[in-house]
Design an enzyme around this catalytic site. Sequence first.
Site, PDB file in Angstrom:
ATOM      1  N   ILE A   1       2.595 -22.927 -35.027  1.00 51.69           N
ATOM      2  CA  ILE A   1       3.787 -23.026 -34.837  1.00 51.69           C
ATOM      3  C   ILE A   1       4.594 -22.937 -35.966  1.00 51.69           C
ATOM      4  CG2 ILE A   1       3.495 -24.692 -32.839  1.00 51.69           C
ATOM      5  CD1 ILE A   1       4.797 -26.900 -34.798  1.00 51.69           C
ATOM      6  N   GLU A   2       4.050 -22.246 -36.865  1.00 53.81           N
ATOM      7  CA  GLU A   2       4.682 -21.709 -38.276  1.00 53.81           C
ATOM      8  C   GLU A   2       4.534 -20.379 -38.225  1.00 53.81           C
ATOM      9  OE1 GLU A   2       4.897 -24.119 -41.935  1.00 53.81           O
ATOM     10  OE2 GLU A   2       3.750 -25.817 -40.852  1.00 53.81           O
TER      11      GLU A   2
END
Length: 342
Positions: free
Chosen positions: A148-149
Amino acid sequence: MKFTDIRVFTIFVLFILVGAIAWRLWTGRVESPAVPQALPVLPMQGDILQPILPLAPIPDLDPLRVALGERLFHDSRLSADFSLACASCHNLAKGGVDGRRVSVGIRGALGGINAPSVLNSGYSIAQFWDGRAASLEEQAAGPIQNPIEMGATLPQVMGRLEQDKGLMAEFKRAYADGLTEANLFNALATFERSLVTVNSRFDRFLRGEKQILTAIEIEGYRRFRELGCASCHQGALVGGNMYQKFGVLGDYFATRPTTPADLGRYSVTQREEDRHVFKVPSLRNVALTAPYFHDGSAETLEQAVSVMARYQLGRDLSTEDVGRLVAFLKTLTGELPTVAAQ
């Protein structure tokens, strides 16, 4: 004060400081840095030893690796969809943060924790709020592969970079074995170690420029020491060198649902005593890095000071004291790296 009196006073203060450090080590709230460092010499103002040290650049950084790391820090090829670079969440011109409560990753995914500043991170005891990365090299590997980064895989990133002949030549000049995963992380880490914000007004005060601070700023520093803020926020980073529970004198988490990010060091150690324990953040450039705390819940520096006083010191501060402390904290803003202006 006579010379003999000064010597006695200095020995007494040193005795108290050594005793305080020994107590923190005994209670398990101080953890040693990954790399042993020489004991610092505390600065003097008059006859008083100061708990804060002036910042200085980290020595012996290879300029080729710094330059290479700077290029990679701004390179969106490190993210899966080419949408993000390290600089996306760590804006060097704005204190090394993104100004959000939590960062936004690829495809608009929201992270679970506030992004700490990358500035001065080379002096920190460890990386991330929970201290799970012992070095900047270890930290650099995390966001690139976090789904999710930046959401990439290392083979994916390496394959892209290997197609860049100019970049490959830069790696070969900086490292005997050229581009490797270890060298990729080291280049990023070396650049980040160069991001030291020297010459804040407070550092200049410590070095003897007594007129550089205003009366309210000096009073704020006095209250910072008297209230006990310096028990956790000291040294060159004014923090960043120990772990502490968030809510020493009050349950910060009692009035809201908790999240995995609230667990702090517990996520790393699985020890119950580490629940809600975090790396004490550095206060360097704190006036630039709102919102505050691991959850980004304090929108202003005034709010952050009041919350800290309530839950860490057990005090409800007056408006005047909050103003004095904020005035002092603003003197900790140093010179931003020259790359920030590019």
